[in-house]
Design an enzyme around this catalytic site. Structure first.
Site, PDB file in Angstrom:
ATOM      1  N   ARG B 290       0.862  -1.184   0.000  1.00  0.00           N
ATOM      2  CA  ARG B 290       0.000   0.000   0.000  1.00  0.00           C
ATOM      3  C   ARG B 290       0.893   1.227   0.000  1.00  0.00           C
ATOM      4  NH1 ARG B 290      -2.487   1.017   5.439  1.00  0.00           N
ATOM      5  NH2 ARG B 290      -1.020   2.755   5.434  1.00  0.00           N
ATOM      6  N   HIS B 294      -3.782   4.515   4.458  1.00  0.00           N
ATOM      7  CA  HIS B 294      -4.938   3.590   4.519  1.00  0.00           C
ATOM      8  C   HIS B 294      -6.131   4.214   3.809  1.00  0.00           C
ATOM      9  CE1 HIS B 294      -8.185   1.140   6.039  1.00  0.00           C
ATOM     10  NE2 HIS B 294      -8.705   2.182   6.657  1.00  0.00           N
ATOM     11  N   TYR B 303       3.786   5.687  11.516  1.00  0.00           N
ATOM     12  CA  TYR B 303       4.065   4.288  11.842  1.00  0.00           C
ATOM     13  C   TYR B 303       4.956   3.553  10.844  1.00  0.00           C
ATOM     14  CZ  TYR B 303      -0.100   3.859   8.797  1.00  0.00           C
ATOM     15  OH  TYR B 303      -1.001   3.967   7.776  1.00  0.00           O
TER      16      TYR B 303
END
Lengths: 338, 393
Positions: B290, B294, B303
């Site tokens: 990805r 998100h 993160y």
């Protein structure tokens, strides 16, 4: 009128079975799914004999996974089938709660009407059978609270037979609560001369029915408690006590508010009676509705009579946990004392 | 354990320490036909069963796959831009996963049914869903703006994993309809269920594998392992990669390079053929990444490190396919320029459709709650109409 030849006495269990059989004969897309529903005929034998007669593709013994059963049934419904899903006991429905609330209930709405999920979710419910934990619950308000689901329950043989077929024929998902402690009680089923096409059903699926006419107090109830209310009405009558009207709601979502309001306007007093814990429940909804719509006809507040607001207790307590005839009559006296 | 306590020699650590590993390396089991630089890899005994599905692709087909990748990326970029400009409330980007989705989407036949999550814009494209129809739910106009049965592409499912069971149930219905193993290529049907690495942790995912295994349903589970479930990496979801889990359920699992459109296409066709011919389910893990957040509401800098993103950028699915087709002489600058123009026109169409999408009349809230009349909804719809009418006086 009924004759000896067309009327039979039958248990609720057999009537549910006969209703499913009739639906399966009528529509080849009707498929039964659940744990132990096939060879065994279900732990209560409600589907007994159906796999033998309709085959394993139409009466499916599923893996022991309630969310899996429910989600797979959604998929089958999307493919054009009419799954009738058995949840083995009331307290085992929660693993499937997500699928029921997020998918079963909302698919039609999400698709703006393009998709239908014509499922029936059968749940044997209620206590009074001396069972272990998770086998005696009345969790109907969870589903009645969820828009997109219809929630119904039967109290006797005739309704068991007809309502099951109507639920299966409905294009909406229907949660069908079966009063398990009444499974083996007998009632009359009269199919008349027509042999029982759906048009012969005595009531629509969402209609409430007045079981006992009375003039002093209305008892709104459903499922296994109809018999208790009936007994209370009879007991009061024998003692020349108050005249109790018993309304069998049958449909919990939607409620047949016309019948409810008409009865309460006539009697001026109302008890909402159920096995379920009363807080945030069907009986709460009934109390709210009646006070909102029948305020000027009420002689007394609406009383709820139900399970105490504790987890369903160990079965040695259930005799006092479940409302009985005395608690109903006590509530009647309370209302008449206002 | 507090600081002043000393662990005895050889004690098991109390914290779970994930092993050091290169998360861009799919390992020796991964099926791949194009190297990251676009070099066509030699067919090996391991990749041979899938390579056969590439043999009937001609130059037009190969260009078509690249065109899909380019257009799908442009659709995604437009969705992102529309969110940033306030036209959409949210957009889940597929950036980086184009090849995983186009390969699977183009492997499906028209009668094959797809059950997506909510990031499968590339599969939607391949199944023929107009991209502008994807926008309504992210604009708050509807909960799903297409009829699933028009293109055999189900509505997006937002609750992670729910759709995997729907796919299996649908496939059980396909089986009962006799649309498996008939040998008729127009009739035999497979179902493809899409989820991600996070989805594999869900109970519904695992129950769907159980149901598929015991029923032999014609379903292909397609797990796009994009390595991040919002902020959580793979080691928070599993210790054994998804493709290996299939073995425990009793059917094949295949890991494929999800950034290699030829590999994802070939492996998907293989698995779909198995399903259609009655050989049961397959689990495919498309190993991908990805590249974006998100969703537009997420901030991945909290993160993950940029070096990881850079490493995956070097494996870009479009660069890879472009390099391969350039070297093969199948595309040139002019073709690429034309395709980019086509992508820009598509984006302009989507933008216009979004900006001109009417707000639904409020009374539509009450429509389609039930398929048949429902007393409560009818009463409330009427009460709402009466209440609104009060303001018009």
């Amino acid at each position: 009128m009924s004759t000896q030849s067309t009327a039979t006495r039958m248990t609720i269990a057999k009537a549910l079975n006969a209703g499913m059989r009739a639906a399966m004969e009528r529509d080849p897309k009707v498929v039964l799914m659940g744990e132990d529903v096939g060879k065994l005929g279900g732990v209560f034998r409600i589907t007994e004999g159906l796999q033998k007669d309709f085959g394993e593709d139409r009466v499916v013994d599923t893996p022991l996974a309630e969310s899996g059963i429910m989600g797979a049934a959604v998929g089958m419904a999307l493919r054009g089938y009419r799954p009738v899903v058995e949840i083995q006991f009331d307290g085992f429905v929660y693993p499937a709660f997500d699928q029921i609330v997020s998918q079963v209930a909302k698919m039609h709405n999400r698709s703006q009407g393009a998709l239908k999920v014509p499922m029936v979710i059968r749940i044997p419910y209620g206590g009074g059978i001396g069972a272990v934990e998770h086998h005696s619950e009345s969790n109907e308000s969870y589903f009645a609270h969820t828009a997109g689901l219809r929630v119904v329950t039967c109290s006797g043989t005739e309704d068991a037979y007809w309502m099951m077929q109507q639920a299966i024929a409905s294009d909406d998902p229907v949660v069908f609560y079966e009063p398990k402690r009444r499974y083996h009680e007998r009632g009359v089923l009269d199919l008349g001369d027509g042999g029982g096409s759906l048009e012969d059903a005595p009531h629509a699926l969402e209609d409430a029915v007045v079981r006992v006419e009375g003039s002093d107090v209305t008892v709104l109830t459903y499922g296994p408690m109809v018999k208790v209310a009936h007994a209370a009405a009879q007991a009061a009558e024998l003692e020349d006590g108050p005249s109790i009207e018993v309304v069998d709601l049958r449909s919990l979502s939607p409620l047949d508010v016309d019948v409810i309001e008409e009865s309460v306007r006539k009697t001026g007093r109302c008890i909402a009676l159920s096995e379920a814990q009363t807080f945030a429940s069907i009986t709460s909804e009934l109390a709210a509705h009646v006070q909102e719509h029948c305020f000027y006809h009420l002689e007394a507040p609406v009383l709820r009579v139900g399970g105490y607001n504790i987890p369903y207790p160990p079965s040695r307590h259930e005799e006092v946990f479940l409302p009985d005839l005395d608690r109903v009559l006590h509530a009647v006296e309370t209302l008449l004392a206002y | 354990m507090s600081d002043d306590e000393v662990a005895p020699e050889g004690a098991t650590p109390t914290g779970h320490e994930p092993p050091e590993r290169d998360i861009t390396d799919g390992g020796p089991d991964m099926v791949q036909f194009l190297a990251a630089d676009g070099t066509r890899l030699e067919v090996t005994p391991q990749t041979e069963p899938y390579a056969a599905y590439l043999e009937d692709l001609d130059e037009d087909d190969l260009r078509g796959l690249l065109r899909d990748l380019i257009l799908v990326r442009r659709v995604d970029a437009e969705g992102f831009a529309l969110q940033r400009q306030g036209e959409l409330g949210l957009w889940p980007s597929l950036l980086g996963q184009e090849a995983a989705q186009v390969g699977a989407g183009r492997a499906m036949r028209p009668q094959d049914y797809a059950f997506p999550g909510y990031r499968e814009h590339g599969v939607a494209w391949c199944k023929g869903v107009p991209p502008e129809n994807l926008l309504g739910m992210f604009r708050g106009v509807n909960h799903g703006g297409w009829d699933s049965n028009d293109n055999n592409f189900h509505l997006y499912t937002i609750v992670i994993g729910n759709q995997m069971l729907h796919a299996v149930g649908y496939a059980m219905g396909v089986d009962r309809d006799g649309a498996v193993g008939s040998g008729d290529p127009e009739r035999d049907t497979a179902v493809m269920a899409f989820t991600g690495d996070g989805g594999t942790a869900q109970g519904d995912f695992n129950e769907s594998l159980v149901f598929a295994a015991v029923t032999g349903a014609p379903v292909v589970f397609y797990v796009q392992n994009n390595h991040w479930a919002i902020s959580e990496p793979n080691d928070r979801q599993f210790t054994i990669p998804p493709y290996r889990r299939a073995d425990g359920f009793g059917f094949p699992g295949i890991r494929v390079d999800g950034n290699d459109v030829l590999a994802s296409y070939a492996v998907s066709r293989y698995a779909l053929d198995r399903a259609r011919s009655g050989q049961g389910p397959t689990l495919i893990e498309a190993f991908t990444y990805r590249m974006g957040a998100h969703t537009t509401s997420d901030d991945p800098t909290k993160y993950r490190i940029s070096a990881e993103v850079d490493a995956w950028r070097a494996k870009d699915p479009i660069d890879r396919m472009t390099a391969y087709l350039r070297a093969a002489g199948a595309v040139d600058d002019a073709w690429i320029e034309r395709t980019q123009e086509e992508a820009d026109e598509l984006a302009a169409r989507i933008r216009k459709a979004c900006q001109t999408m009417p707000d639904p009349p409020h009374e539509e809230m009450f429509a389609h709650v039930y398929a048949e009349p429902h007393r409560l909804v009818q009463r409330e719809a009427q009460a709402f109409a009466d209440y609104q009418a009060d303001f018009e006086d």
